[in-house]
Scaffold this active site. Structure first.
Site, PDB file in Angstrom:
ATOM      1  CB  CYS A  17      -0.814   0.113   1.246  1.00  0.00           C
ATOM      2  SG  CYS A  17      -1.839  -1.484   1.480  1.00  0.00           S
ATOM      3  N   GLY A  43      -0.687   0.543  -5.344  1.00  0.00           N
ATOM      4  CA  GLY A  43      -1.975  -0.131  -4.971  1.00  0.00           C
ATOM      5  C   GLY A  43      -2.878   0.527  -5.661  1.00  0.00           C
ATOM      6  CG  ASN A 118       3.101   0.135   2.677  1.00  0.00           C
ATOM      7  OD1 ASN A 118       4.310   0.561   2.614  1.00  0.00           O
ATOM      8  ND2 ASN A 118       2.934  -0.924   2.462  1.00  0.00           N
ATOM      9  N   GLY A 119       2.165  -2.366   4.869  1.00  0.00           N
ATOM     10  CA  GLY A 119       3.049  -3.428   5.740  1.00  0.00           C
ATOM     11  C   GLY A 119       2.138  -4.618   5.868  1.00  0.00           C
ATOM     12  CE1 TYR A 258       7.627  -4.721 -10.868  1.00  0.00           C
ATOM     13  CE2 TYR A 258       6.515  -4.662  -8.673  1.00  0.00           C
ATOM     14  CZ  TYR A 258       6.624  -4.961 -10.158  1.00  0.00           C
ATOM     15  OH  TYR A 258       5.063  -4.802 -10.569  1.00  0.00           O
TER      16      TYR A 258
HETATM   17  P1  AMP Z   1       5.858 -13.883 -12.990  1.00  0.00           P
HETATM   18  O1  AMP Z   1       5.328 -13.881 -14.212  1.00  0.00           O
HETATM   19  O2  AMP Z   1       5.108 -14.292 -11.814  1.00  0.00           O
HETATM   20  O3  AMP Z   1       7.151 -14.465 -12.920  1.00  0.00           O
HETATM   21  O4  AMP Z   1       6.187 -12.254 -12.203  1.00  0.00           O
HETATM   22  C1  AMP Z   1       7.177 -11.595 -12.654  1.00  0.00           C
HETATM   23  C2  AMP Z   1       6.957 -10.402 -13.066  1.00  0.00           C
HETATM   24  O5  AMP Z   1       6.152  -9.597 -12.150  1.00  0.00           O
HETATM   25  C3  AMP Z   1       8.106  -9.391 -13.258  1.00  0.00           C
HETATM   26  O6  AMP Z   1       8.404  -8.694 -14.535  1.00  0.00           O
HETATM   27  C4  AMP Z   1       7.842  -8.441 -12.180  1.00  0.00           C
HETATM   28  O7  AMP Z   1       7.976  -7.043 -12.947  1.00  0.00           O
HETATM   29  C5  AMP Z   1       6.430  -8.465 -11.550  1.00  0.00           C
HETATM   30  N1  AMP Z   1       6.361  -8.483 -10.085  1.00  0.00           N
HETATM   31  C6  AMP Z   1       7.241  -9.049  -9.337  1.00  0.00           C
HETATM   32  N2  AMP Z   1       7.142  -8.836  -7.986  1.00  0.00           N
HETATM   33  C7  AMP Z   1       5.649  -8.303  -8.312  1.00  0.00           C
HETATM   34  C8  AMP Z   1       4.862  -7.997  -7.028  1.00  0.00           C
HETATM   35  N3  AMP Z   1       4.995  -8.317  -5.864  1.00  0.00           N
HETATM   36  N4  AMP Z   1       3.698  -7.492  -7.552  1.00  0.00           N
HETATM   37  C9  AMP Z   1       3.498  -7.040  -8.636  1.00  0.00           C
HETATM   38  N5  AMP Z   1       4.501  -7.555  -9.703  1.00  0.00           N
HETATM   39  C10 AMP Z   1       5.566  -8.010  -9.396  1.00  0.00           C
END
Ligand code: AMP
Length: 477
Positions: A17, A43, A118-119, A258
């Site tokens: 969040c 979010g 947030n958390g 990220y």
């Molecule tokens: P996946 O397709 O499940 O391997 O997810 C990897 C992709 O999701 C990467 O391109 C990241 O940019 C994105 N990503 C990684 N962690 C998160 C997260 N916690 N929330 C949203 N997107 C994520």
């Protein structure tokens, strides 16, 4: 019927969040709406603002994006006052629906009180049971409500002390903003896992998750709230106190990889610069002969720029992203996620045809994105695709506020790098090392194993805060 992000069941107890609070501004609610808009990446499920008009609180909460719900004069007139707090909700913790949108606002013995978080708390369920057994009535399924009840129950005289009293009973990761009739408060958990900064706009003060939310309203950055610090802001300015017996700080390194916006600076480290440095480290650690460096947009772009600079290879936008669809990760079934990637990314065929490509993404979670993208590039005529990942393998779930699936769904928890390469269909696959990530984040000596400087549990399985709640604990195994 395909499930949409709105109709899916969420099996996790986490939230990601953004929070924002402002004190001493004539246009407190519009500033808060703008701040939340800048924090939209933290979010998108729903947002809420509570304003304070001379001790009388007004609120507006809605499912969906900030820009769609906090854009009318009518809403802003309703949110009159010179102080406000606001919250962007990602999803997952508790059930969906407006009732679970923060900030929570209640009437306590000392008057109106609102709080946003947030958390993720790791002993909230246990505390909740105890509170319910003691006669507390819960209105929502959110762990944040536990903090409200504990605050209400505290016998401390001062509201700041009541908040400290409440938080000394909870465990987990949190950055909290709160408001009563005359003050706003900001608290960061003892490890400082989630971010929180202080800003200033004329005579007004701001507390918010990231500096990008200060930039949008032209506020200046004052400082980060420290790990284990509670700040109180009122007509006398800022006062600060700390939890007793603080551990060493462990800010979440995945915020740098990220989650945070690249134009934010957290704890003195510029997020974009770290991502570029990660790309440089990657090029040094896993060199590969190739023709071009291509990011998976947008999250892979800064690391790809760094990789290209270090390797001397040209940076090319070999994949174009549509900005009119949400993050693929928000739709948590394989069927929809699969569809989401196709909707979101397209190969820039004229650029990639016949080329040996270094493909950069920030992380591999389930592996869905990487697999689809590699296939897409190959179908568009790429000669070779060498995937480079700007984080170490994600082997463990996060219980401190970043939404990750349980371990059985994490590709790196169940396969070695060669198996992953094969499943993804890349010609080679390499991840940055944990020491490389630390070096890129400004720790010249890498990860100090005896005393790591960040929370890196998702990459190492070393959880700094114990996981108390049983159903969370079951997912660690
Ligand atoms: P996946 O397709 O499940 O391997 O997810 C990897 C992709 O999701 C990467 O391109 C990241 O940019 C994105 N990503 C990684 N962690 C998160 C997260 N916690 N929330 C949203 N997107 C994520």
């Amino acid at each position: 019927m395909a499930k949409t992000a709105e109709t899916l069941d969420f099996d996790k107890l986490r939230e990601e969040c953004g929070v924002f609070a402002i004190w001493g501004a004539e246009d407190a609610a519009p500033c808060t709406a703008l701040g939340l808009h800048a924090l939209q990446h933290r979010g998108t499920e729903g947002a809420g603002i509570v304003s304070n008009q001379k001790g009388k609180f007004h609120f507006h909460k809605a499912m969906g994006k900030v820009g769609d719900n906090f854009n009318s004069a009518e809403v802003m007139e309703k949110l009159a006052g010179t102080a406000a707090i606001g919250h962007n909700r990602y999803s997952t913790a508790g059930e969906k629906g407006v009732i679970n949108i923060q900030p929570f606002s209640v009437e306590l013995e000392f008057g109106a009180f609102a709080l946003a978080h947030n958390g993720n708390l790791t002993n909230a369920q246990d505390l909740r049971k105890t509170l319910i057994n003691g006669g507390c009535i819960f209105q929502t399924t959110m762990d944040t409500e536990v903090v409200m009840h504990l605050t209400a129950h505290s016998r401390a005289m001062d509201i700041g002390d009541k908040i400290i009293d409440a938080l000394s009973q909870v465990e987990g990761a949190y950055s909290i903003v709160a408001m009563d009739a005359t003050n706003i408060y900001g608290v960061r958990d003892p490890y400082g896992i989630r971010p929180l900064v202080i800003g200033q706009l004329g005579k007004a003060y701001i507390l918010t998750s990231e500096t990008c939310a200060l930039d949008i309203i032209g506020a200046t950055y004052v400082r980060d709230v420290e790990a284990g610090e509670i700040v109180t802001i009122n007509s006398k300015g800022i006062t600060s106190r700390k939890f007793p017996r603080l551990p060493s700080k462990r800010f979440c390194v995945f915020e740098y990889v990220y989650f945070a916006r690249p134009d934010s600076t957290i704890d003195g480290r510029h997020v974009y610069s770290i991502r570029k440095a990660i790309g440089r480290e990657l090029a040094l650690e896993s060199h590969q002969a190739a023709d071009i460096v291509v990011p998976v947009p947008d999250s892979g772009i800064p690391a790809a720029i760094g990789y290209a600079a270090q390797s001397g290879l040209p940076f090319e936008m070999g994949i174009i992203r549509s900005h009119y669809i949400g993050r693929t990760f928000i739709e948590p079934t394989d069927q929809v996620r699969h569809l989401g990637v196709k909707l979101k990314h397209n190969a820039n065929t004229a650029i990639i045809k016949g080329k040996r490509i270094i493909l950069i993404d920030d992380s591999i979670v389930r592996g869905t994105t990487s697999k689809k993208i590699v296939q897409m590039l190959k179908e568009a005529g790429a000669a070779e695709v060498h995937m480079r990942i700007a984080s170490p393998p994600t082997t463990h779930s996060c219980f401190y506020g970043v939404d990750t699936p349980e371990r059985s769904k994490l590709m790196a928890a169940n396969h070695n790098v060669e198996e992953m390469r094969n499943m993804i269909g890349a010609d080679s696959l390499a991840f940055i090392s944990i020491d490389g990530l630390y070096r890129a984040s400004g720790e010249a000596k890498g990860r100090n194993n005896a005393k790591p400087q960040f929370c890196d549990a998702c990459f190492t399985g070393e959880y700094p805060v114990r996981i108390f709640d049983k159903d969370i604990e079951a997912k660690v195994a």
